[in-house]
Design a protein around this motif. Structure first.
Motif, PDB file in Angstrom:
ATOM      1  N   ALA A   1       1.718 -15.167 -18.986  1.00 33.93           N
ATOM      2  CA  ALA A   1       2.738 -14.796 -17.999  1.00 33.93           C
ATOM      3  C   ALA A   1       4.076 -14.547 -18.690  1.00 33.93           C
ATOM      4  CB  ALA A   1       2.868 -15.882 -16.942  1.00 33.93           C
ATOM      5  N   ARG A   2       4.437 -15.431 -19.607  1.00 27.01           N
ATOM      6  CA  ARG A   2       5.698 -15.274 -20.314  1.00 27.01           C
ATOM      7  C   ARG A   2       5.668 -14.039 -21.213  1.00 27.01           C
ATOM      8  NH1 ARG A   2       8.416 -21.020 -21.701  1.00 27.01           N
ATOM      9  NH2 ARG A   2       9.947 -19.567 -22.532  1.00 27.01           N
ATOM     10  N   SER A   3       4.556 -13.796 -21.865  1.00 21.43           N
ATOM     11  CA  SER A   3       4.442 -12.621 -22.729  1.00 21.43           C
ATOM     12  C   SER A   3       4.546 -11.329 -21.914  1.00 21.43           C
ATOM     13  CB  SER A   3       3.128 -12.650 -23.496  1.00 21.43           C
ATOM     14  OG  SER A   3       3.078 -13.750 -24.385  1.00 21.43           O
ATOM     15  N   ALA A   4       3.851 -11.287 -20.781  1.00 18.57           N
ATOM     16  CA  ALA A   4       3.904 -10.109 -19.915  1.00 18.57           C
ATOM     17  C   ALA A   4       5.326  -9.897 -19.393  1.00 18.57           C
ATOM     18  CB  ALA A   4       2.928 -10.260 -18.751  1.00 18.57           C
ATOM     19  N   GLY A   5       5.992 -10.997 -19.028  1.00 19.68           N
ATOM     20  CA  GLY A   5       7.374 -10.890 -18.587  1.00 19.68           C
ATOM     21  C   GLY A   5       8.272 -10.330 -19.673  1.00 19.68           C
ATOM     22  N   GLY A   6       8.036 -10.737 -20.910  1.00 17.28           N
ATOM     23  CA  GLY A   6       8.814 -10.210 -22.021  1.00 17.28           C
ATOM     24  C   GLY A   6       8.602  -8.728 -22.224  1.00 17.28           C
ATOM     25  N   ARG A   7       7.361  -8.278 -22.046  1.00 16.43           N
ATOM     26  CA  ARG A   7       7.090  -6.839 -22.172  1.00 16.43           C
ATOM     27  C   ARG A   7       7.758  -6.060 -21.034  1.00 16.43           C
ATOM     28  NH1 ARG A   7       2.074  -9.159 -23.954  1.00 16.43           N
ATOM     29  NH2 ARG A   7       1.143  -9.057 -21.862  1.00 16.43           N
ATOM     30  N   GLY A   8       7.787  -6.650 -19.856  1.00 14.41           N
ATOM     31  CA  GLY A   8       8.488  -6.003 -18.751  1.00 14.41           C
ATOM     32  C   GLY A   8       9.980  -5.892 -19.009  1.00 14.41           C
TER      33      GLY A   8
ATOM     34  N   VAL B   1       0.860  -1.178   0.000  1.00 16.36           N
ATOM     35  CA  VAL B   1       0.000   0.000   0.000  1.00 16.36           C
ATOM     36  C   VAL B   1       0.901   1.234   0.000  1.00 16.36           C
ATOM     37  CG1 VAL B   1      -1.731   1.300   1.286  1.00 16.36           C
ATOM     38  CG2 VAL B   1      -1.836  -1.205   1.220  1.00 16.36           C
ATOM     39  N   GLU B   2       0.656   2.166  -0.925  1.00 14.25           N
ATOM     40  CA  GLU B   2       1.413   3.426  -0.996  1.00 14.25           C
ATOM     41  C   GLU B   2       2.917   3.179  -1.120  1.00 14.25           C
ATOM     42  OE1 GLU B   2       0.106   6.428  -1.244  1.00 14.25           O
ATOM     43  OE2 GLU B   2      -1.957   5.741  -1.041  1.00 14.25           O
ATOM     44  N   GLU B   3       3.289   2.252  -1.954  1.00 13.53           N
ATOM     45  CA  GLU B   3       4.711   1.984  -2.208  1.00 13.53           C
ATOM     46  C   GLU B   3       5.217   3.008  -3.223  1.00 13.53           C
ATOM     47  OE1 GLU B   3       8.171  -0.051  -1.425  1.00 13.53           O
ATOM     48  OE2 GLU B   3       6.213  -0.622  -0.641  1.00 13.53           O
ATOM     49  N   PRO B   4       6.235   3.824  -2.885  1.00 15.70           N
ATOM     50  CA  PRO B   4       6.596   4.934  -3.772  1.00 15.70           C
ATOM     51  C   PRO B   4       7.101   4.502  -5.156  1.00 15.70           C
ATOM     52  CG  PRO B   4       7.453   5.314  -1.566  1.00 15.70           C
ATOM     53  CD  PRO B   4       6.940   3.903  -1.589  1.00 15.70           C
ATOM     54  N   TYR B   5       8.125   3.652  -5.205  1.00  7.07           N
ATOM     55  CA  TYR B   5       8.757   3.334  -6.494  1.00  7.07           C
ATOM     56  C   TYR B   5       9.662   2.124  -6.288  1.00  7.07           C
ATOM     57  CZ  TYR B   5      10.058   5.119 -11.179  1.00  7.07           C
ATOM     58  OH  TYR B   5      10.221   5.322 -12.525  1.00  7.07           O
ATOM     59  N   PRO B   6       9.110   0.945  -6.094  1.00  3.15           N
ATOM     60  CA  PRO B   6       9.886  -0.202  -5.610  1.00  3.15           C
ATOM     61  C   PRO B   6      10.899  -0.733  -6.620  1.00  3.15           C
ATOM     62  CG  PRO B   6       7.651  -0.857  -6.170  1.00  3.15           C
ATOM     63  CD  PRO B   6       7.684   0.631  -6.256  1.00  3.15           C
ATOM     64  N   MET B   7      12.157  -0.780  -6.202  1.00  2.00           N
ATOM     65  CA  MET B   7      13.207  -1.330  -7.055  1.00  2.00           C
ATOM     66  C   MET B   7      12.980  -2.804  -7.328  1.00  2.00           C
ATOM     67  SD  MET B   7      15.424   0.647  -8.361  1.00  2.00           S
ATOM     68  CE  MET B   7      16.546  -0.660  -8.848  1.00  2.00           C
ATOM     69  N   SER B   8      12.392  -3.523  -6.380  1.00  2.00           N
ATOM     70  CA  SER B   8      12.189  -4.963  -6.581  1.00  2.00           C
ATOM     71  C   SER B   8      11.285  -5.238  -7.779  1.00  2.00           C
ATOM     72  CB  SER B   8      11.605  -5.603  -5.317  1.00  2.00           C
ATOM     73  OG  SER B   8      10.402  -4.954  -4.938  1.00  2.00           O
ATOM     74  N   VAL B   9      10.323  -4.360  -8.038  1.00  4.24           N
ATOM     75  CA  VAL B   9       9.458  -4.529  -9.208  1.00  4.24           C
ATOM     76  C   VAL B   9      10.275  -4.350 -10.490  1.00  4.24           C
ATOM     77  CG1 VAL B   9       7.496  -3.558 -10.467  1.00  4.24           C
ATOM     78  CG2 VAL B   9       7.362  -3.870  -7.985  1.00  4.24           C
ATOM     79  N   LEU B  10      11.126  -3.325 -10.522  1.00  3.66           N
ATOM     80  CA  LEU B  10      11.977  -3.122 -11.689  1.00  3.66           C
ATOM     81  C   LEU B  10      12.947  -4.284 -11.870  1.00  3.66           C
ATOM     82  CD1 LEU B  10      12.856   0.682 -11.422  1.00  3.66           C
ATOM     83  CD2 LEU B  10      11.057  -0.410 -12.773  1.00  3.66           C
ATOM     84  N   GLU B  11      13.446  -4.817 -10.777  1.00  3.43           N
ATOM     85  CA  GLU B  11      14.379  -5.951 -10.866  1.00  3.43           C
ATOM     86  C   GLU B  11      13.681  -7.199 -11.395  1.00  3.43           C
ATOM     87  OE1 GLU B  11      17.607  -4.855  -7.380  1.00  3.43           O
ATOM     88  OE2 GLU B  11      15.643  -5.611  -6.803  1.00  3.43           O
ATOM     89  N   ALA B  12      12.425  -7.389 -11.021  1.00  5.75           N
ATOM     90  CA  ALA B  12      11.662  -8.518 -11.567  1.00  5.75           C
ATOM     91  C   ALA B  12      11.431  -8.327 -13.062  1.00  5.75           C
ATOM     92  CB  ALA B  12      10.329  -8.663 -10.831  1.00  5.75           C
ATOM     93  N   MET B  13      11.100  -7.105 -13.469  1.00 10.24           N
ATOM     94  CA  MET B  13      10.926  -6.826 -14.891  1.00 10.24           C
ATOM     95  C   MET B  13      12.228  -7.056 -15.655  1.00 10.24           C
ATOM     96  SD  MET B  13       8.592  -3.407 -14.336  1.00 10.24           S
ATOM     97  CE  MET B  13       8.914  -2.711 -15.960  1.00 10.24           C
ATOM     98  N   ALA B  14      13.351  -6.712 -15.027  1.00 14.84           N
ATOM     99  CA  ALA B  14      14.646  -6.825 -15.694  1.00 14.84           C
ATOM    100  C   ALA B  14      15.058  -8.274 -15.950  1.00 14.84           C
ATOM    101  CB  ALA B  14      15.722  -6.117 -14.873  1.00 14.84           C
TER     102      ALA B  14
END
Length: 372
Positions: A333-340, A273-286
């Motif tokens: 799931a794989r397609s979404a991961g590729g877009r990330g 809730v109210e997470e400003p800009y989580p690096m872990s999300v970007l790392e998962a996308m990466a």
């Protein structure tokens, strides 16, 4: 500089951002020193990713307030002796006795300094915050050459706290390339929560939803990974109550092991809730993994825009539906991961962020030379 660098990555995103930015700046030929408090190392490193480190033992000067009560023995003495030699001081600012004194020291010596609060500075009525904000936090913000913000929400809160005359500039977080990560192979997919176990991040809700999905016959494994943050006992109790080998609490891992651990899973979930800009999300996308995040997350709009995951409301029902969608639709799931992965290599690529940061540094140092 940032408040705390420790072996378990307990300080999370701000420390990782500081490490990423300084490594890229060093790679470009800048002379960079990374300063802050440290704990958890048998031998404190003097060099990380090619960057010289001045890390001093963390000590608690105000107990019971978490990171806000930290100071770094010896750090201020070292910075005071060297501060006029710096072209610019970049402070990943928090309400603590590590970063605030350095910002104010730069202000006193008229050294250009940039503050980056990561959503950690806004109005507060807590007993410690009120006098600290009056004497230190607001002066540190108002004296900065630039105040860097991540989202419009953070900008609004900073201006409500420090006034509309703050010299603000937008700087998002970037993620370094993680290399090619093959999709995990195995008969049972894994869903992972990887973050500090702060109550706001709702790891316990993740475990309850995992238990519910397993009871409904879903075939999957669920892992909670991360350092303590106040909710670890609740998480452990929920895992024990589930009584299933398919739900595990693994504890913390070293920050440099995070990409590989995320890549071993098929789906990353952060129902904060109210997470400003989580690096872990970007790392998962990466590493090419789809993500499930709360709609109040600072990256929710980007997740929807890139189609690299699903955003959910605060209900466990919404969270369960999102997780089940990807478990029932592995191709999507794989397609979404590729877009990330594409988004991580374009919009959120670390070099692009540092290009912007270099421009900001040039502006503030040039303005400082003109004033002199």
């Amino acid at each position: 500089m940032a408040s705390l660098f420790d072996a378990a990555g307990a300080y999370g995103g701000p420390a990782r951002v500081a490490l990423n930015l300084t490594a890229e700046l060093s790679h470009r030929g800048h002379v960079v020193t990374l300063a802050g408090a440290t704990s958890g190392y048998d031998v404190v490193p003097g060099l990380v990713d090619g960057v010289a480190c001045q890390w001093f033992p963390a000590r608690t000067v105000v107990p019971g307030v978490g990171f806000a009560g930290l100071a770094a023995h010896g750090l201020l003495r070292k910075i005071r002796a060297e501060i006029t030699e710096y072209d610019v001081v970049h402070v990943h600012l928090a309400r603590d006795f590590v970063t605030l004194p350095v910002a104010l020291m730069a202000r006193h010596h008229k050294v250009p300094y940039v503050v980056q609060p990561h959503g950690m500075v806004d109005a507060s009525s807590r007993l410690l915050a009120v006098p600290l904000d009056r004497l230190w936090t607001r002066p540190a913000l108002r004296g900065a050459s630039r105040v860097l913000y991540l989202t419009r929400t953070e900008l609004r809160r900073l201006e409500e706290f420090g006034g509309h005359a703050l010299p603000v500039a937008l700087l998002g977080n970037g993620v370094p390339p993680a290399g090619d990560r093959a999709w995990p192979v195995g008969p049972v997919p894994e869903v992972i929560f990887l973050a500090r176990l702060h109550p706001r991040k709702r790891a316990a809700a993740f475990v309850r939803v995992a238990r519910r999905l397993l009871e409904d016959g879903v075939s999957a494994r669920f892992a909670v990974v991360g350092p303590p943050g106040g909710a670890e006992r609740e998480v452990q109790n929920e895992v024990a109550a589930a009584g299933s080998d398919a739900i595990r609490y693994e504890g913390p891992i070293a920050p440099d092991h995070v990409p590989a651990r995320l890549a071993a899973a098929s789906l990353y979930v952060l129902p904060s809730v109210e997470e400003p800009y989580p690096m872990s999300v970007l790392e998962a996308m990466a590493v090419g993994r789809p993500v499930v995040v709360g709609r109040s997350c600072g990256l929710a709009e980007a997740v929807e825009r890139h189609g690299c995951g699903v955003t959910v409301d605060d209900s466990e029902e919404s969270l369960a539906q999102a997780i089940r969608y990807y478990l029932d639709n592995p191709d999507e799931a794989r397609s979404a991961g590729g877009r990330g992965l594409v988004a991580a290599r374009t919009e959120f690529a670390l070099p692009s962020v540092v290009d912007n940061l270099e421009r900001i540094y040039h502006e503030v140092t040039s303005a400082s030379e003109v004033r002199r």
